[in-house]
Design a protein around this motif. Sequence first.
Motif, PDB file in Angstrom:
ATOM      1  N   UNK A 130      67.821  26.356  89.791  1.00 42.64           N
ATOM      2  CA  UNK A 130      69.025  26.656  89.081  1.00 42.64           C
ATOM      3  C   UNK A 130      70.179  27.423  89.815  1.00 42.64           C
ATOM      4  N   UNK A 131      71.706  27.014  90.517  1.00 42.14           N
ATOM      5  CA  UNK A 131      72.427  28.326  91.356  1.00 42.14           C
ATOM      6  C   UNK A 131      71.769  29.356  91.179  1.00 42.14           C
ATOM      7  N   UNK A 132      72.577  30.543  89.413  1.00 47.66           N
ATOM      8  CA  UNK A 132      72.290  31.303  89.381  1.00 47.66           C
ATOM      9  C   UNK A 132      71.133  32.212  89.943  1.00 47.66           C
ATOM     10  N   UNK A 133      69.639  32.118  89.697  1.00 46.02           N
ATOM     11  CA  UNK A 133      68.479  32.506  89.501  1.00 46.02           C
ATOM     12  C   UNK A 133      68.358  31.986  91.407  1.00 46.02           C
ATOM     13  N   UNK A 134      68.652  31.015  91.643  1.00 43.63           N
ATOM     14  CA  UNK A 134      67.939  30.873  93.771  1.00 43.63           C
ATOM     15  C   UNK A 134      68.515  32.336  94.268  1.00 43.63           C
ATOM     16  N   UNK A 135      70.352  32.834  94.059  1.00 41.40           N
ATOM     17  CA  UNK A 135      71.014  33.237  94.515  1.00 41.40           C
ATOM     18  C   UNK A 135      70.185  35.071  93.563  1.00 41.40           C
ATOM     19  N   UNK A 136      70.004  35.079  93.108  1.00 42.29           N
ATOM     20  CA  UNK A 136      69.038  35.923  92.384  1.00 42.29           C
ATOM     21  C   UNK A 136      68.138  36.370  93.005  1.00 42.29           C
TER      22      UNK A 136
END
Length: 433
Positions: A130-136
Motif C-alpha cells: 500500500x502507498x503509505x508504507x511503501x513510501x515509508x
Amino acid sequence: MSFTQLQLAAPILRAIAQCGYTEPTPIQKQSIPEILAGRDLLGSAQTGTGKTAAFMLPVLHRLAVLKKGPKGAPRVLVMTPTRELAAQVIGATRDYGRFLRLRSAVILGGSAYGPQFRDLGRPIDLVVGTPGRLIDHLERGSLDLSRLEVLILDEADRMLDMGFKEDVEKVVAAAPAGRQTLLFTATLDRTMENLARRLLNDPVRVDIAGRKPTLDQIAQRLHVADNVAHKKRLLQHCVEADELRQAIIFSATKRDADALARELAAQGHRAAALHGDMSQGMRNRTVRDLRQGRVRLLVATDVAARGIDVPGISHVINFDLPMAAEDYIHRIGRTGRAGASGTAISFASNGADVQRLERIERLLGECLPQVEIPGLEPTRPLRRARPAGKRPGRSGGKGYGGFKRGKGKPGTQRRREPVVEYRSCKGGTARQG
C-alpha cells in the motif's frame, strides 16, 4: 483461445490448470500478450473480470527467469489502495506462482515492521504494498526501486480517491524511467486519463468495462425507507431470504458497522464487522472466516471491503448509500464475480440519500428499480429533484418472491409473499404489472 496459446511458462500453465481454469477471460486475452511484449498498458475493467490474473500471469512469466539482485530491490512492484486488495494480489501470486522459485513480500500499513524489514533485507523479486508504507520504506532506504522492471498500479482510481496521488508520484519518481508500467482502473474518467498520460509511455488501451459501469449479471433493487429503524426492518427481512448465501452490508461509518454487526449477531445471524480501526490480524481473521463460511453477513465500510473476492457473496446490501457514485460500482462488484449472478440491494430515505441516489443513477444511466415488500412499505415516497435516467421496464428474472416476511407472532410459520415492483423515477411511483 486457451491459456496454452498465450505461451506462458510451463510452471505457470501447470498452476493455472490446478486452479481449474482453462480459458482466459476477455481482459486476460487482450492484456497478457501486450504485457508479455513489454508494452505499457492502461486497463479498464469491471471488478470480477479476472483483472488480477491479467497482470500477474505475464509478470510471473517474466519472473520465471531468475535474476540475482541486491537486497530490498524488487523487479516488480504492485501498488494497491488497500490491505485487502494487496492480500488478494499476494494470493494470486501464490496460486499461479506455486511452481516457481519466487521471493515475494507484502508491505502493508498497520502491520508490524519486523517481518517487512526481514523480507526486504534479502534479494527479492516481487513486492506488493500500500502507498503509505511503501513510501515509508523508500525513505528509510529499506526499499530500493533502482532495478524495478515493472510497476503496476492496481485500482489506481481508488488510490486517487483516497488521497494517495502524492505517494504514487513519489514511487514513480523513484523508479527507473525505462520501466514497464501497467495501470488498472475500474472507472476511466478524465482524471485517470490525465494520470495515464503522465505515467505511461505509448500505452496500449484495453477497455473491457466499456462505458456502462455495472455488470449485467447483478440484479439491482432499491427499497425506500422512512428512517433508520425502517431500514433495519428491511435489512432483517432481506437477510432471512433463503437465496442469500453470504452478503456484504455496507455502512457509512466504523461505529455503525460495529453496532449493526452486533444487532445482527443478537438476532442469531453469523455476522461480523470489518473496518479500518481493526488490527490487521483481526481483519485477516474476519475475511478468512467469511471465505470459510463461518461469517454469513459482513458489515463493512468502503475502504475495508475493497479488494474482497469471495465467490460465495450472493448479495451486496447498501444499508447506507455511498457519498461517491463510483463507490457504488465498487461495492456491488463484490457480488456477481467471474460471471456468476448476484443481487445488489440499496436502501434510501428522504434527505441526503436522494442526492446520492441520483448521482448513482446518473452514473448508471438508468434508475434503480424500486421494490416494495408487503408489510414494509414506506409511508412517503422519495422527493426527487429531477429524473435520474431512463425509466426501467419490468425487471423480470430475479424478483423478491423468495423473501420471507418479517411479520407474525413468534413461533408461527412465515409465509412467502409476492412483492409489488414500482418505477423509481420522477413523479412518484407507478405500479407495474
